[in-house]
Write an enzyme that holds these catalytic residues in place. Structure first.
Site, PDB file in Angstrom:
ATOM      1  N   CYS A  79      -9.984  -2.066 -10.731  1.00 39.35           N
ATOM      2  CA  CYS A  79      -9.391  -0.988  -9.929  1.00 39.35           C
ATOM      3  C   CYS A  79      -8.065  -1.421  -9.302  1.00 39.35           C
ATOM      4  CB  CYS A  79     -10.361  -0.494  -8.864  1.00 39.35           C
ATOM      5  SG  CYS A  79     -10.809  -1.751  -7.665  1.00 39.35           S
ATOM      6  N   ASP A 116      -5.161  -8.076  -5.036  1.00 40.50           N
ATOM      7  CA  ASP A 116      -5.452  -9.208  -4.157  1.00 40.50           C
ATOM      8  C   ASP A 116      -5.843 -10.444  -4.951  1.00 40.50           C
ATOM      9  OD1 ASP A 116      -4.938  -8.497  -1.461  1.00 40.50           O
ATOM     10  OD2 ASP A 116      -6.538  -7.021  -1.619  1.00 40.50           O
ATOM     11  N   HIS A 163       0.799  -1.217   0.000  1.00 35.41           N
ATOM     12  CA  HIS A 163       0.000   0.000   0.000  1.00 35.41           C
ATOM     13  C   HIS A 163       0.833   1.269   0.000  1.00 35.41           C
ATOM     14  CE1 HIS A 163      -3.327  -2.758   0.578  1.00 35.41           C
ATOM     15  NE2 HIS A 163      -3.954  -1.826  -0.103  1.00 35.41           N
ATOM     16  N   GLU A 210     -11.990 -10.014  -5.559  1.00 32.47           N
ATOM     17  CA  GLU A 210     -10.557 -10.140  -5.266  1.00 32.47           C
ATOM     18  C   GLU A 210     -10.219 -11.442  -4.544  1.00 32.47           C
ATOM     19  OE1 GLU A 210      -9.413  -6.634  -3.057  1.00 32.47           O
ATOM     20  OE2 GLU A 210     -11.197  -6.719  -1.813  1.00 32.47           O
TER      21      GLU A 210
HETATM   22  C1  PEP Z   1      -6.879  -4.782  -5.110  1.00 34.70           C
HETATM   23  O1  PEP Z   1      -6.758  -5.695  -4.297  1.00 34.70           O
HETATM   24  O2  PEP Z   1      -6.603  -4.897  -6.332  1.00 34.70           O
HETATM   25  C2  PEP Z   1      -7.372  -3.474  -4.679  1.00 34.70           C
HETATM   26  C3  PEP Z   1      -7.667  -2.535  -5.540  1.00 34.70           C
HETATM   27  O3  PEP Z   1      -7.464  -3.260  -3.334  1.00 34.70           O
HETATM   28  P1  PEP Z   1      -6.204  -2.974  -2.387  1.00 34.70           P
HETATM   29  O4  PEP Z   1      -4.996  -2.771  -3.260  1.00 34.70           O
HETATM   30  O5  PEP Z   1      -6.523  -1.759  -1.596  1.00 34.70           O
HETATM   31  O6  PEP Z   1      -6.125  -4.187  -1.547  1.00 34.70           O
HETATM   32 MG    MG Z   2      -7.617  -5.535  -2.347  1.00 37.69          MG
END
Ligand code: PEP
Ligand code: MG
Length: 667
Positions: free
Chosen positions: A626, A579, A315, A555
């Site tokens: 996303c 994920d 993140h 995910e």
């Molecule tokens: C993902 O898992 O692709 C996602 C967009 O969520 P995060 O990266 O916040 O886990």
């Molecule tokens: Mg995610």
């Protein structure tokens, strides 16, 4: 006096109306108010009594809005004190601004803005420390761009705790050192951020608390070395906060530990680096970083990031991309470096050069300015709504985690928000946010992109995202553990304020709600039931709200396998390839050693994406992506081939992808 009964006292029972109850900020204000009277005062909540001049005792009363408390006072100005404190506690604060409670403003704390100039581009800085000349290290490119600047090593100090009893003659000096360290820490606790400054004001009240400091003084008088006394007392007080059921108060435990650590460091003459002190353009060198580390920092001033651990899917990497900070992760061998040593990095290739020689330097500066020119040229694409050569219109939206990123997304011409990571807001605030704070934030985002959809994802806490105040018991596999919707459904005290805030902000019409980490349909049904409760509560209180579209993240492998069934229950789905890749490939997204497996274009992941798209199509609901794959030109053709027409990404990728979609002849 907590457990004594006051003599000649007068008393009053009060229904507390302070929004969100007696949390850090109103407590600091109440302490100041109580201190302006000479009367002896006592506030009782349930069986617990507290002196309203003690921030710690007040916080530990855990008074919530609509709780009843009894205020007692004795002494010359007892009547005035009762009147003023009652007014404070009964004030709903509706006329006040969001950062005020009870209508009593907290005076702002001014910021000391540190700024050191960047090294002259043409003349390498003379650095007279160790020489690392021309050493090159390889990591994983995590955020595009080239950076050259002074190193800012960000490694926490190790405090050696000596418990050898101090001889009586040396104890007064230890007491004096403790008092001086406490003063120093309080004096240095300033910040330019209004909300943070009010919280820090409250923190000062906590560490200056008479009982707490008296406890430390007593330990020192008994021969405990000051450093050990402070850390032990900090741990004990933090444990008291951790025992409170209220999430907002539990977040203070981490603050108390941090304050005790700051005092202990002051006593040992050590200092933890603070990212907010990095000079503009500095290259931060760290073991790892998380959202919390950077919460107090103006990220736009950071020149680059090099971490020994982590991967581009962590993140912090996502945040670096949001702020267009060149970054390298998993650079295991990079030395800790001395402050100011010149470092260059290329966030695309993952190479890091320490003390580049003149030739290397010239090449780095040339590619840095070429990169800047290319970024500038890309601005042409900001107002364009891309259409592929085959004639497919594609929505390019932004992934955001803070209102601070709205500007960058708007400059890039984001066509809405495809993913707002609400848990990053909580990280930024270093605590769970109140319903009102969340409402104001979601409302701000929805208004900023009024002509487009804005998808707010409900809290995805867990995995590599920890929030102070939300206890997650140690887990051997945090990414397979109590995360996202699982945690939220078990914690309605956290989830309901967020759902209420979202229903309220949806009044604008363009806001949608998205649930993370869905594995089975009962999670959607339970959330819908909770939403129905929130709606009924809001209606009963006459609070404006609406009925936003509800979608889910795809995910987990389970959500792919059940996509057909889940799609019948929601208004849209969005594929989180970060994920999804991690779980389909069983490859930890943070582990650089399995990076080769962590590829969203691996056949298994592409198959999962195609399955999801077929299910969405069969059920006539939109599907978007996303995860980071949405900004990857090698994967986008596969996504378009599956029928995906909506991509959401970091603001720093939007222009590049709009151009790619519009110009690539084969799309
Ligand atoms: C993902 O898992 O692709 C996602 C967009 O969520 P995060 O990266 O916040 O886990
Ligand atoms: Mg995610």
């Amino acid at each position: 006096m907590d457990n004594e009964t006051l003599t000649n006292e007068i008393g009053r029972t009060i229904l507390v109306q302070v929004p969100e109850g007696l949390h850090a900020r109103p407590v600091a204000q109440l302490v100041a108010l109580a201190k302006s009277f000479s009367a002896t005062l006592e506030l009782q909540h349930g069986e617990t009594r507290a002196n309203p001049r003690s921030a710690v005792k007040l916080l530990l009363l855990a008074v919530k809005q609509h709780d009843r408390v009894t205020l007692r006072a004795a002494g010359a100005d007892a009547h005035e004190a009762i009147e003023a404190i009652s007014r404070f506690l009964e004030d709903t604060g509706e006329a006040a601004d969001p950062h005020r409670a009870g209508g009593h403003a907290v005076p702002p704390v001014s910021a000391a803005a540190a700024s050191n100039p960047l090294p002259d581009a043409a003349n390498p800085p003379a650095y007279h420390g160790r020489t690392y000349h021309g050493r090159t290290y390889q990591g994983l490119g995590g955020s595009d761009g080239v950076a050259l600047g002074p190193a800012f090593p960000y490694f926490r100090q190790v405090i050696a705790i000596d418990r050898t009893p101090v001889p009586p003659a040396a104890r007064p000096a230890q007491r004096a050192a403790f008092t001086a360290a406490l003063d120093d820490v309080c004096a240095s606790t300033t910040t330019s951020d209004a909300t943070a400054s009010q919280i820090k004001t409250a923190l000062i009240e906590i560490v200056r608390d008479a009982d707490w400091t008296a406890g430390i003084a007593a330990m020192i008088d008994a021969g405990v070395p000051a450093v050990a006394a402070v850390l032990d007392a900090g741990a004990a007080l933090a444990a008291q906060f951790e025992a409170v059921t209220d999430a907002y108060l539990r977040a203070r435990a981490e603050d108390v530990r941090g304050a005790a650590r700051a005092i202990a460091l002051c006593l040992t003459g050590q200092r933890d680096p603070a990212l907010s002190e990095a000079p503009p353009g500095a290259i931060v060198i760290a073991e790892d970083l998380n959202a919390w580390d950077v919460a107090d920092t103006d990220l736009s001033l950071i020149g680059g990031i090099v971490c020994r651990t982590g991967t581009p899917a962590a993140h912090i990497a996502i945040m670096a991309r949001a702020y267009a900070i060149p970054a390298v992760f998993g650079c295991a061998d990079v030395p800790s470096l001395a402050t100011g040593v010149e470092v260059a990095l290329d966030g695309a290739t993952g190479s890091v050069v320490v003390q580049p020689d003149p030739q290397e330097r010239a090449a780095i500066l040339a590619s840095k300015s070429a990169w800047r020119d290319a970024q500038h040229d890309l601005l042409h694409w900001a107002p364009i709504h891309p259409r592929t050569k085959a004639g497919h219109a594609v929505q390019v939206a932004a992934n955001l985690g803070s209102v601070k990123e709205i500007d960058a997304a708007q400059r890039a011409g984001a066509m809405g928000v495809g993913l707002f990571r609400s848990e990053l807001l909580f990280s930024e605030h270093r605590r769970p946010m109140t319903e009102q704070e969340q409402f104001e934030t979601y409302d701000q985002v929805a208004r900023a992109f009024a002509d487009h959809p804005v998808i707010i994802r409900t809290l995805d806490i867990g995995g590599d995202k920890a929030i102070p105040g939300i206890d997650i018991p140690p887990e051997s596999n945090p990414f397979l553990g109590w995360r996202g919707i699982r945690l939220c459904l078990d914690r309605p005290d956290l989830f309901k304020p967020q759902l209420r805030a979202l229903l309220r902000a949806a009044v604008n019409g363009n806001l949608k709600l998205m649930l993370p980490m869905i594995s089975e349909s009962s999670e959607i049904q339970r959330t819908r039931a909770l939403i129905a409760t929130c709606r009924a509560e809001l209606a009963a209180s006459g609070i404006a709200h609406a009925d936003p579209a509800i979608g889910i993240m795809i995910e987990t492998p389970a959500s792919v396998l059940l996509a057909d069934e889940l799609a019948k229950e929601v208004d849209f789905v969005s594929i989180g390839t970060n994920d999804l890749t991690q779980y389909i490939m069983a490859a930890d997204r943070l582990n650089p050693n399995v990076m080769d497996l962590s590829r969203p274009d691996s056949p298994a992941v592409l198959k999962a994406i195609a399955m999801t798209c077929r299910a969405a199509d069969a059920n006539h609901i939109p599907v978007s992506v996303c995860g980071e794959a949405a900004a990857n030109p090698t994967i986008i053709p596969r996504l378009l081939a599956c029928g995906i027409r909506s991509l959401s990404m970091s603001p720093s990728s939007i222009l590049r992808i709009k151009k790619f979609l519009s110009e690539t002849p084969t799309l």
